[in-house]
Design a protein around this motif. Structure first.
Motif, PDB file in Angstrom:
ATOM      1  N   ALA A  78      18.411   7.845 -19.118  1.00 48.28           N
ATOM      2  CA  ALA A  78      19.541   6.964 -18.805  1.00 48.28           C
ATOM      3  C   ALA A  78      20.830   7.751 -18.656  1.00 48.28           C
ATOM      4  O   ALA A  78      21.639   7.506 -17.757  1.00 48.28           O
ATOM      5  N   ALA A  79      21.028   8.731 -19.554  1.00 47.93           N
ATOM      6  CA  ALA A  79      22.231   9.576 -19.477  1.00 47.93           C
ATOM      7  C   ALA A  79      22.246  10.372 -18.177  1.00 47.93           C
ATOM      8  O   ALA A  79      23.298  10.491 -17.521  1.00 47.93           O
ATOM      9  N   LYS A  80      21.095  10.895 -17.789  1.00 49.83           N
ATOM     10  CA  LYS A  80      21.012  11.634 -16.517  1.00 49.83           C
ATOM     11  C   LYS A  80      21.264  10.719 -15.316  1.00 49.83           C
ATOM     12  O   LYS A  80      21.830  11.137 -14.306  1.00 49.83           O
ATOM     13  N   THR A  81      20.852   9.463 -15.448  1.00 44.70           N
ATOM     14  CA  THR A  81      21.059   8.508 -14.368  1.00 44.70           C
ATOM     15  C   THR A  81      22.548   8.182 -14.209  1.00 44.70           C
ATOM     16  O   THR A  81      23.061   8.098 -13.103  1.00 44.70           O
ATOM     17  N   ILE A  82      23.245   8.038 -15.356  1.00 46.41           N
ATOM     18  CA  ILE A  82      24.676   7.719 -15.312  1.00 46.41           C
ATOM     19  C   ILE A  82      25.501   8.937 -14.918  1.00 46.41           C
ATOM     20  O   ILE A  82      26.456   8.840 -14.149  1.00 46.41           O
ATOM     21  N   PHE A  83      25.121  10.106 -15.448  1.00 43.79           N
ATOM     22  CA  PHE A  83      25.881  11.330 -15.198  1.00 43.79           C
ATOM     23  C   PHE A  83      24.975  12.396 -14.568  1.00 43.79           C
ATOM     24  O   PHE A  83      24.568  13.352 -15.221  1.00 43.79           O
ATOM     25  N   PRO A  84      24.626  12.220 -13.291  1.00 46.98           N
ATOM     26  CA  PRO A  84      23.707  13.186 -12.660  1.00 46.98           C
ATOM     27  C   PRO A  84      24.326  14.562 -12.492  1.00 46.98           C
ATOM     28  O   PRO A  84      23.625  15.536 -12.378  1.00 46.98           O
TER      29      PRO A  84
END
Length: 359
Positions: free
Chosen positions: A353-359
């Protein structure tokens, strides 16, 4: 549009590569009520077998019905209905270009260039220009309609997902749709970045039919093959003067590849807007949280952070199957989604989820 009876004064041009008449594909989806194409439903089931990791069950999904429409029936019905309306013109050929230029729509088809004037244009041709940030998984599948001399199948239930097969290529499962005690569609499906060789699909199907269905002698009556892109790319409904529909307009669910029912819902919204003379821009977009959920799961599958076999097994083991179907249809409530997300492994999904929000 034709069924509504509200467009008899309009000219409609339908452009396609060819008029398909073969049974080249199968559409499966679930509904609680009779849908627009209800008369075409070839088979339907309310009980579905699931074979996963540490979880095997027959799921009762009623009042949902898992429905199947054959391509050959769909094409025959649609072209028959279209033929009854003289204001529809059909044009077959390979579309090589479609764009607005100086207020006119210019179509390049085969070796011709055509000036179509200034119509409302709906496009379902997917032309992707990928960037380094794009995640693209391919859902690819090969299916056989098989027939046996002795009865093997239970037409009263279907297999939604069977993950018992080898997972060496990535997330892989088989679904089985029985027509009679002697015939069924067996579909070998994978979520991977690349396709297999044709013989590998055949090997997967033969192995499953022999080992898990216990069938050694059978006849292959029909075959089908398909590819559905599952991507975190944003597909715009309206761009450069053209309305994009289907997969090109973002109607393929990124995490599962389900498309058919999303197309029907969008088509109904478009027609209602046209009838009521509302701008098509007024059609609401799906809540952004569903895109977030899809991209998070897609990130996990693409980077192989958790096996798809484990994710889907956990999803169905810890949730009512009807809640899962609502979720996969983007029709779940926040309460549904809280139960869904809390049932899945926390840490891998938080990282994704973190990677999705902050790619």
């Amino acid at each position: 549009m034709l069924k509504s009876g509200k467009f008899t004064d309009k000219k409609i041009l339908l452009i396609d590569k060819d008029q398909v008449k073969t049974n080249d594909r199968t559409w499966c989806f679930w509904e609680q009520e009779p849908g627009f194409f209800e008369q075409l439903v070839y088979r339907e089931w309310s009980h579905l077998d699931f074979f996963g990791e540490g979880f095997t069950a027959t799921l009762d999904v009623s009042p949902y019905q898992y429905k199947m429409i054959r391509g050959v029936d769909f094409y025959a019905y649609c072209f028959s209905e279209i033929a009854r309306h003289p204001q529809v013109e059909k044009l077959f050929g390979e579309v090589k270009g479609l764009a607005r230029r100086n207020g006119k729509v210019i179509l390049h088809i085969d070796d011709r260039e055509m000036d179509l004037g200034d119509p409302v244009v709906f496009n379902s041709l997917l032309k992707e220009k990928r960037s380094k940030k794009d995640i693209v998984l391919l859902q690819h599948f090969k299916g056989w309609v098989i027939e046996t001399e002795t009865p093997f199948f239970d037409p009263g239930k279907a297999t939604l997902m069977d993950f018992r097969i080898d997972q060496r290529h990535g997330t892989s499962f088989v679904y089985v749709l029985p027509f009679t005690e002697h015939a069924a569609l067996v579909e070998y499906t994978l979520f991977t970045p690349a396709l297999l060789k044709d013989e590998q699909y055949d090997e997967g199907l033969k192995s499953y039919i022999n080992e898990y269905l216990g069938i050694s002698t059978f006849l292959v009556k029909e075959q089908e093959f398909g590819i559905i892109p599952m991507s975190n790319r944003i597909h715009h409904f309206y761009k450069d003067g053209i309305y994009n529909i289907g997969t090109a307009g973002g109607q393929t669910k990124a995490s599962t590849g389900y498309t058919f029912r999303f197309i029907q819902k969008q088509s109904d919204q478009i027609v209602q807007a046209l009838i009521n003379e509302r701008p098509l821009s007024s059609i609401p977009k799906p809540p952004s949280r569903f895109r977030f959920y899809d991209n998070t799961l897609l990130h996990i599958l693409y980077h192989d952070q958790l096996p798809g076999k484990q994710i889907f097994s956990t999803l169905f083991r810890r949730n009512d199957p009807r809640r899962v179907l609502r979720f996969l249809d983007n029709e779940s409530t926040l309460a549904d989604e809280l139960k869904i997300t809390s049932s899945l492994p926390t840490w891998p999904f938080l990282k994704a989820a973190a990677k999705t929000i902050f790619p």
